[in-house]
Design a protein around this motif. Structure first.
Motif, mmCIF file in Angstrom:
data_model
loop_
_atom_site.group_PDB
_atom_site.id
_atom_site.type_symbol
_atom_site.label_atom_id
_atom_site.label_comp_id
_atom_site.label_asym_id
_atom_site.label_seq_id
_atom_site.Cartn_x
_atom_site.Cartn_y
_atom_site.Cartn_z
ATOM 1 N N ILE A 78 -70.890 95.545 -32.209
ATOM 2 C CA ILE A 78 -69.818 95.876 -31.274
ATOM 3 C C ILE A 78 -70.346 95.842 -29.843
ATOM 4 O O ILE A 78 -69.667 95.344 -28.928
ATOM 5 C CB ILE A 78 -69.203 97.248 -31.593
ATOM 6 N N ALA A 79 -71.551 96.334 -29.635
ATOM 7 C CA ALA A 79 -72.157 96.245 -28.301
ATOM 8 C C ALA A 79 -72.321 94.789 -27.882
ATOM 9 O O ALA A 79 -72.074 94.430 -26.721
ATOM 10 C CB ALA A 79 -73.513 96.959 -28.286
ATOM 11 N N GLU A 80 -72.714 93.928 -28.823
ATOM 12 C CA GLU A 80 -72.854 92.508 -28.512
ATOM 13 C C GLU A 80 -71.497 91.895 -28.176
ATOM 14 O O GLU A 80 -71.384 91.076 -27.261
ATOM 15 C CB GLU A 80 -73.479 91.782 -29.699
ATOM 16 N N HIS A 81 -70.460 92.295 -28.920
ATOM 17 C CA HIS A 81 -69.111 91.790 -28.656
ATOM 18 C C HIS A 81 -68.642 92.217 -27.268
ATOM 19 O O HIS A 81 -68.067 91.412 -26.516
ATOM 20 C CB HIS A 81 -68.161 92.317 -29.728
ATOM 21 N N LEU A 82 -68.877 93.465 -26.905
ATOM 22 C CA LEU A 82 -68.477 93.955 -25.593
ATOM 23 C C LEU A 82 -69.260 93.267 -24.474
ATOM 24 O O LEU A 82 -68.719 93.020 -23.389
ATOM 25 C CB LEU A 82 -68.691 95.465 -25.516
ATOM 26 N N ALA A 83 -70.512 92.944 -24.741
ATOM 27 C CA ALA A 83 -71.332 92.290 -23.714
ATOM 28 C C ALA A 83 -70.744 90.943 -23.311
ATOM 29 O O ALA A 83 -70.877 90.510 -22.160
ATOM 30 C CB ALA A 83 -72.761 92.121 -24.211
ATOM 31 N N ARG A 84 -70.062 90.271 -24.252
ATOM 32 C CA ARG A 84 -69.479 88.963 -23.947
ATOM 33 C C ARG A 84 -68.267 89.075 -23.027
ATOM 34 O O ARG A 84 -67.807 88.073 -22.466
ATOM 35 C CB ARG A 84 -69.102 88.243 -25.243
ATOM 36 N N SER A 85 -67.732 90.305 -22.877
ATOM 37 C CA SER A 85 -66.610 90.520 -21.960
ATOM 38 C C SER A 85 -67.016 91.464 -20.828
ATOM 39 O O SER A 85 -66.169 92.177 -20.281
ATOM 40 C CB SER A 85 -65.407 91.098 -22.708
ATOM 41 N N ALA A 86 -68.307 91.457 -20.497
ATOM 42 C CA ALA A 86 -68.844 92.296 -19.421
ATOM 43 C C ALA A 86 -68.549 93.777 -19.653
ATOM 44 O O ALA A 86 -68.345 94.545 -18.705
ATOM 45 C CB ALA A 86 -68.298 91.850 -18.063
ATOM 46 N N GLY A 87 -68.508 94.180 -20.920
ATOM 47 C CA GLY A 87 -68.318 95.577 -21.264
ATOM 48 C C GLY A 87 -66.882 96.028 -21.378
ATOM 49 O O GLY A 87 -66.619 97.197 -21.686
ATOM 50 N N ALA A 88 -65.928 95.125 -21.140
ATOM 51 C CA ALA A 88 -64.512 95.510 -21.185
ATOM 52 C C ALA A 88 -63.979 95.470 -22.608
ATOM 53 O O ALA A 88 -64.366 94.616 -23.414
ATOM 54 C CB ALA A 88 -63.689 94.577 -20.300
ATOM 55 N N ALA A 89 -63.068 96.370 -22.937
ATOM 56 C CA ALA A 89 -62.416 96.385 -24.245
ATOM 57 C C ALA A 89 -61.696 95.070 -24.485
ATOM 58 O O ALA A 89 -61.169 94.449 -23.549
ATOM 59 C CB ALA A 89 -61.422 97.541 -24.317
ATOM 60 N N ASN A 90 -61.657 94.627 -25.740
ATOM 61 C CA ASN A 90 -60.953 93.395 -26.086
ATOM 62 C C ASN A 90 -60.746 93.325 -27.592
ATOM 63 O O ASN A 90 -61.419 94.014 -28.364
ATOM 64 C CB ASN A 90 -61.717 92.165 -25.581
ATOM 65 N N PRO A 91 -59.781 92.491 -28.051
ATOM 66 C CA PRO A 91 -59.520 92.398 -29.493
ATOM 67 C C PRO A 91 -60.740 91.916 -30.269
ATOM 68 O O PRO A 91 -61.496 91.063 -29.793
ATOM 69 C CB PRO A 91 -58.376 91.373 -29.578
ATOM 70 N N ALA A 105 -57.205 99.541 -21.610
ATOM 71 C CA ALA A 105 -57.797 100.309 -22.710
ATOM 72 C C ALA A 105 -58.040 99.443 -23.932
ATOM 73 O O ALA A 105 -58.951 99.712 -24.725
ATOM 74 C CB ALA A 105 -56.900 101.489 -23.075
ATOM 75 N N LEU A 106 -57.213 98.386 -24.119
ATOM 76 C CA LEU A 106 -57.364 97.481 -25.256
ATOM 77 C C LEU A 106 -57.735 96.058 -24.843
ATOM 78 O O LEU A 106 -58.038 95.222 -25.694
ATOM 79 C CB LEU A 106 -56.075 97.454 -26.088
ATOM 80 N N GLY A 107 -57.635 95.745 -23.580
ATOM 81 C CA GLY A 107 -58.048 94.438 -23.103
ATOM 82 C C GLY A 107 -57.039 93.332 -23.324
ATOM 83 O O GLY A 107 -57.414 92.167 -23.479
ATOM 84 N N LEU A 108 -55.743 93.666 -23.335
ATOM 85 C CA LEU A 108 -54.689 92.653 -23.413
ATOM 86 C C LEU A 108 -53.419 93.188 -22.767
ATOM 87 O O LEU A 108 -53.412 94.265 -22.182
ATOM 88 C CB LEU A 108 -54.450 92.201 -24.862
ATOM 89 N N ASP A 109 -52.338 92.398 -22.855
ATOM 90 C CA ASP A 109 -51.076 92.809 -22.239
ATOM 91 C C ASP A 109 -50.231 93.617 -23.217
ATOM 92 O O ASP A 109 -50.296 93.414 -24.428
ATOM 93 C CB ASP A 109 -50.269 91.587 -21.800
#
Length: 270
Positions: free
Chosen positions: A66-79, A256-260
């Motif tokens: 999960i940390a690796e996944h967040l790193a790909r979005s500069a730490g922002a929440a995302n699906p 909070a979730l990284g989408l619209d």
């Protein structure tokens, strides 16, 4: 048909505390259960009509997928993934393989929770798809005594003051409509509806759970970009191109979730 329910949407988040409290205030989602585990910590929040949102938090010590996944979005929440419950996971696996879709991260030996993921490079959907076979009700009663279970980390508002919203559909973009139909229709048993007034958009639905609305757009990477909510006291909206256009105009970014978030009638302000 092997898949019978789109059960939940999972998001990678830096922290339950911040993301979950915001989801609760904005959408009325109620805490179900959560655990602190070695490689990641999952919790689930329930919306109206049983639909779930799952939040995946990195371990306190850092590291993990999960940390690796967040790193790909500069730490922002995302699906992160969408989970389907299936009646027979071995049959679903055979269907996936026959469709040319590899399965990964398999755990088929657990009596209570059998799972696998479809290889994202083979689905072309832009998000992970998890298949689960389980008899657990996931209402909190089955898991509450499991190691690592924790209580809700925020104060929940009364349901009468902040009712749960209904997640009508999850919206995303794809590049290959035929591939999406193969994976979601043939492998996962979706009913597929083509919008006559919007030939680039397809609705994938199941008897239980929310639907997926995917639109062919070759100019952006495939993936999920919005959740559409309405008040459960109102009728479920009929999906057509006009409604989609109106909803796109109502969208606002939900960090909070990284989408619209799209709202047909209303949702609380964050």
């Amino acid at each position: 048909m092997s898949a019978h329910e789109l059960d939940h949407v999972a998001f990678a988040v830096p922290s339950w505390q911040s993301a979950g409290a915001s989801v609760h205030r904005t959408l009325g989602a109620r805490w179900v259960t959560g655990f602190h585990q070695g490689s990641f910590s999952p919790c689930q929040l329930e919306l109206a009509e049983g639909m779930r949102l799952e939040l995946l938090q990195p371990p306190a010590g850092g590291g993990g997928f999960i940390a690796e996944h967040l790193a790909r979005s500069a730490g922002a929440a995302n699906p992160h993934h969408i989970t389907f419950k299936v009646a027979d996971i071995h049959a679903a696996k055979d269907l996936a393989r026959a469709a040319g879709v590899r399965t990964i991260l398999e755990n088929l030996d657990n009596q209570w929770w059998k799972e696998l993921f479809l290889h994202p490079k083979d689905t072309g959907l832009g998000f992970l798809v998890q298949l689960v076979q389980t008899e657990l009700a996931l209402d909190g009663n089955d898991e509450i005594t499991a190691p690592g279970a924790v209580p809700c980390p925020w104060d929940e508002q009364p349901a009468a003051q902040n009712p749960s919203q209904r997640l009508d559909f999850i919206a995303g973009s794809i590049r290959d409509a035929a591939r999406a139909r193969l994976v979601l229709g043939t492998v996962l048993g979706a009913q597929i509806t083509d919008l006559e007034d919007d030939p680039k958009t397809q609705l994938f639905s199941w008897p239980l759970g929310s639907g997926l609305v995917l639109r062919v757009n070759e100019s952006i990477p495939p993936g999920l970009h919005a959740l559409s909510f309405t008040d459960p006291s109102t009728p479920t909206p009929i999906l057509d191109a006009g409604l989609l256009q109106a909803l796109r105009g109502s969208g606002s970014r939900f960090e909070a979730l990284g989408l619209d978030i799209l709202t047909g009638q209303r949702a609380h302000a964050a």
